[in-house]
Design a protein around this motif. Structure first.
Motif: not given
Length: 183
Positions: A122-137, A162-166
């Motif tokens: 995950a990059a902006m706005p969370l910045y977590d290089t350990n985060a991973r993609g997924t399908f939920i539901g 990202m827009l909301e963070a800016i």
């Protein structure tokens, strides 16, 4: 096989729906996704989520990026789009046009299926290089069209975050929208 990514016409239409009347300086959807806003005066992000840089044109830019934007949909194409790739190879059709046509069959919201496009962290706005993609539901009731649509919507929602963070950084509403990328 054509290599253009006309899929992003659909992605940007979805993004436009998500952000309503807000206009931003630029969105680039390629391997990563980049959102850039420009200001005539120096700007800061008190939340320290966005990059702020000066430009040679005596303006300031605030930007954020997603580590995997169009590359997320490319992964979905490579994983689920074998039939569309074969069709594109045998015809003059673009594989992304074929996938987009499939995704259009699904209703907005993809029957509750959510795709988190953090295939490279995950990059902006969370910045977590350990985060991973997924399908939920994901259920037996989901069809390929919902999976494709969820993939597209996931990228759009990430661009929206990202827009909301800016905007939380106090950036006024920019004057125009420019969309590019997908090369």
């Amino acid at each position: 096989m054509k290599k253009r990514l006309t899929t992003y016409i659909f992605l940007i239409a979805a993004l436009g729906y998500l952000i309503g009347a807000i206009k931003i300086k630029g969105i680039e959807l390629g391997t990563a996704g980049v959102l850039v806003c420009q200001s005539q005066k120096p700007i800061r992000d008190p939340n320290r989520k966005a990059h702020v840089i000066g430009s040679a044109l005596h303006k300031w830019e605030i930007e954020g990026h997603a580590s995997a934007a169009a590359s997320s949909f490319k992964w979905i194409r490579q994983t689920l789009g074998h039939m569309e790739e074969a069709t594109a190879d045998l015809t003059d059709l673009d594989v992304y046009d074929l996938l987009t046509a499939q995704a259009k069959k699904a209703q907005p919201g993809a029957q509750g299926l959510i795709f988190i496009p953090w295939l490279a962290g995950a990059a902006m706005p969370l910045y977590d290089t350990n985060a991973r993609g997924t399908f939920i539901g994901l259920t037996f009731g989901h069809r390929k069209c919902e999976i494709l649509r969820a993939g597209m919507e996931g990228v759009c929602y990430e661009m929206r975050s990202m827009l909301e963070a800016i905007q939380k950084a106090g950036i006024p509403q920019p004057e125009y929208l420019r969309i590019g990328g997908g090369a």
